[in-house]
Scaffold this motif. Structure first.
Motif, mmCIF file in Angstrom:
data_model
loop_
_atom_site.group_PDB
_atom_site.id
_atom_site.type_symbol
_atom_site.label_atom_id
_atom_site.label_comp_id
_atom_site.label_asym_id
_atom_site.label_seq_id
_atom_site.Cartn_x
_atom_site.Cartn_y
_atom_site.Cartn_z
ATOM 1 N N ILE B 59 -2.607 5.955 -4.099
ATOM 2 C CA ILE B 59 -1.513 4.995 -3.956
ATOM 3 C C ILE B 59 -0.612 5.031 -5.183
ATOM 4 C CG2 ILE B 59 -1.008 2.509 -3.855
ATOM 5 C CD1 ILE B 59 -3.442 2.299 -1.911
ATOM 6 N N SER B 63 3.199 6.140 -4.991
ATOM 7 C CA SER B 63 4.162 5.148 -5.447
ATOM 8 C C SER B 63 5.158 5.783 -6.413
ATOM 9 C CB SER B 63 3.416 3.993 -6.118
ATOM 10 O OG SER B 63 4.317 3.067 -6.632
ATOM 11 N N LEU B 116 7.518 3.104 1.970
ATOM 12 C CA LEU B 116 7.211 2.033 1.018
ATOM 13 C C LEU B 116 6.461 0.897 1.695
ATOM 14 C CD1 LEU B 116 10.491 1.984 -1.104
ATOM 15 C CD2 LEU B 116 8.199 2.548 -1.929
ATOM 16 N N ARG B 117 6.878 0.595 2.927
ATOM 17 C CA ARG B 117 6.184 -0.464 3.670
ATOM 18 C C ARG B 117 4.745 -0.058 3.939
ATOM 19 N NH1 ARG B 117 11.024 -1.028 6.512
ATOM 20 N NH2 ARG B 117 10.282 0.380 8.148
ATOM 21 N N CYS B 118 4.584 1.175 4.355
ATOM 22 C CA CYS B 118 3.227 1.664 4.649
ATOM 23 C C CYS B 118 2.375 1.694 3.388
ATOM 24 C CB CYS B 118 3.278 3.064 5.260
ATOM 25 S SG CYS B 118 3.910 3.084 6.944
ATOM 26 N N LEU B 119 2.995 2.058 2.310
ATOM 27 C CA LEU B 119 2.273 2.107 1.042
ATOM 28 C C LEU B 119 1.739 0.726 0.693
ATOM 29 C CD1 LEU B 119 1.624 4.058 -1.351
ATOM 30 C CD2 LEU B 119 3.589 3.056 -2.500
ATOM 31 N N GLN B 120 2.594 -0.247 0.866
ATOM 32 C CA GLN B 120 2.209 -1.623 0.587
ATOM 33 C C GLN B 120 1.075 -2.058 1.517
ATOM 34 O OE1 GLN B 120 5.411 -4.439 1.186
ATOM 35 N NE2 GLN B 120 5.012 -5.336 -0.815
ATOM 36 N N GLN B 121 1.208 -1.653 2.754
ATOM 37 C CA GLN B 121 0.204 -2.039 3.738
ATOM 38 C C GLN B 121 -1.141 -1.379 3.463
ATOM 39 O OE1 GLN B 121 1.627 -1.384 7.730
ATOM 40 N NE2 GLN B 121 -0.048 -2.643 8.556
ATOM 41 N N ASP B 123 -2.217 -0.417 0.653
ATOM 42 C CA ASP B 123 -2.750 -1.047 -0.548
ATOM 43 C C ASP B 123 -3.455 -2.353 -0.180
ATOM 44 O OD1 ASP B 123 -1.874 -2.975 -3.201
ATOM 45 O OD2 ASP B 123 -2.711 -1.000 -3.590
ATOM 46 N N TYR B 124 -2.786 -3.122 0.647
ATOM 47 C CA TYR B 124 -3.349 -4.392 1.114
ATOM 48 C C TYR B 124 -4.661 -4.165 1.867
ATOM 49 C CZ TYR B 124 -3.769 -8.570 4.033
ATOM 50 O OH TYR B 124 -4.242 -9.667 4.684
#
Lengths: 241, 156
Positions: B59, B63, B116-121, B123-124
């Motif tokens: 990640i 990022s 970026l959205r997927c990356l955030q997701q 990570d979550y």
């Protein structure tokens, strides 16, 4: 990706038997099956190691095709005297690896006089028919769809044991009875349906196969046999050995 | 009969089943549990720990690759997603894996925002799973400390 210097081993007693490069395995018990596992993913290496050890195999796990060749002594032209003592009964390799793919490794192994008889199994997370066929045509023994399960490894183990006991060194013989194959990977306790050795099972038809078109297994529950990703097997005809 | 142990075992079982039902885990996690025995009681915990380390590293790398809009290294991102998808699949981290599928699609069309959205997701999801599994492993420890055995749980 390899952050561990190439050969995986958790620093624990049960993992310390994993060979480092070519330094270990001086004289293996001839009845013991020795598997060389090749995967660039550390997580996958640990899992495949454990799967193999649970099925009583000795395992050397490396993180790239180059290290595999190095271990086998195939990375230079000088014939190594140690090769006589190096006993590898099976090579199992990931397909998608940076640098040298599993396919390229397969080709190099099949080109070598010392190791071309060693069965090579390819693992891939992607169920691409053209890829599978290409590997089988190049001489791969079997093709496993990741994630690899205990039932998959047990099946490999079954047709290896007989070969090791009957043969010496790296020679591989065709088993007299083909192992039964199963289409349901998720229930290892289900009895496999007997199939003839050369039968290829197909997955349900999907859109035209290319490298971007993959079939991922249903995550929710055990897939019915129709949904099962392809498990392809090919047994060489007896005349080829 | 040791009711403390029985209670803990029931708790463990219910919790594990709920993780499957809520889609955090899939059958591959069951397969991993099969590989654990008295000789290797920490096998699953160790494998998932490596997986979470992997997540964190990948990640971070992705990022950085996505950081500057004018200079996104989608190849690098794609490679990261591929690795993440592979390892999440190998441990049975179903939600993480599913995000990776969407992630790859965004990568294929070079959709930075989507990535970026997927990356955030992703990570979550991995952090959520990490917490859940930590709770599960803690339950396991409590069972063992109370002198009980970890129940075999059949997920169908």
């Amino acid at each position: 990706m390899a952050s561990d210097g190439g050969v995986s081993c958790l620093r624990r007693p049960e993992m310390m038997n994993v060979g480092i490069g070519g330094m270990e395995h001086p004289l293996l018990d001839v009845d013991e099956v020795h598997v060389l596992a090749v995967d660039d993913s550390l997580v996958d290496r640990i899992v495949i190691e454990r799967l193999l050890r649970i099925t009583s195999c000795k395992v050397t796990a490396v993180d790239s095709g180059w290290r595999a060749l190095e271990f086998l002594g195939l990375d230079n032209e000088k014939a190594s005297a140690e090769l006589d003592r190096l006993k590898v009964d099976l090579i199992i390799t990931d397909y998608c690896m940076p640098g040298m793919t599993g396919y390229e490794l397969l080709k190099k192994i099949k080109e070598s006089s010392s190791f071309r008889q060693v069965p090579v199994v390819i693992m891939s997370s992607e169920n691409v028919i053209t890829r599978i066929d290409r590997c089988l045509e190049e001489g791969a023994e079997d093709f496993l769809l990741k994630p690899v399960k205990l039932a998959d490894v047990k099946r490999l183990r079954n047709y290896l044991t007989r070969d090791v006991k009957l043969s010496n060194g790296n020679k591989r013989k065709l088993p007299e009875d083909s192992p039964p194959s199963t289409l349901s990977p998720d229930s290892s306790d289900s009895s496999p349906s007997p199939l003839s050795p050369v039968e290829i099972f197909s997955s349900p038809p999907s859109s035209p196969i290319d490298d971007d078109n993959v079939l991922t297994s249903s995550p929710e529950s055990s897939p019915s046999p129709e949904e099962t990703p392809v498990r392809r097997q090919k047994m060489r005809s007896p005349g080829l050995d | 009969m040791n009711t403390v142990v029985a209670q803990l075992q029931r708790q463990f079982q219910d919790y594990l089943v709920s993780l499957y039902q809520q889609g955090f885990l899939d059958n591959q996690f069951t397969e991993l549990r099969k590989l654990q025995d008295e000789g290797t009681p920490d096998f699953v915990a160790e494998v998932v720990s490596l997986f979470f380390d992997d997540c964190s590293k990948l990640i971070n790398t992705m990022s950085r690759s996505l950081e500057r809009p004018e200079n996104v290294d989608f190849k690098q991102v794609d490679s990261g997603v591929h690795q993440l998808k592979g390892s999440s699949s190998s441990v049975g981290a179903r939600r993480v894996k599913n995000v990776c599928i969407s992630f790859k699609e965004c990568c294929d069309v070079q959709n930075r925002e989507g990535c970026l959205r997927c990356l955030q997701q992703v990570d979550y999801e991995y952090k959520m799973l990490k917490t859940k599994l930590q709770d599960l492993f803690n339950l396991e420890q409590r069972i063992l400390q109370a002198g009980g055995m970890i129940p075999q749980v059949n997920i169908s």
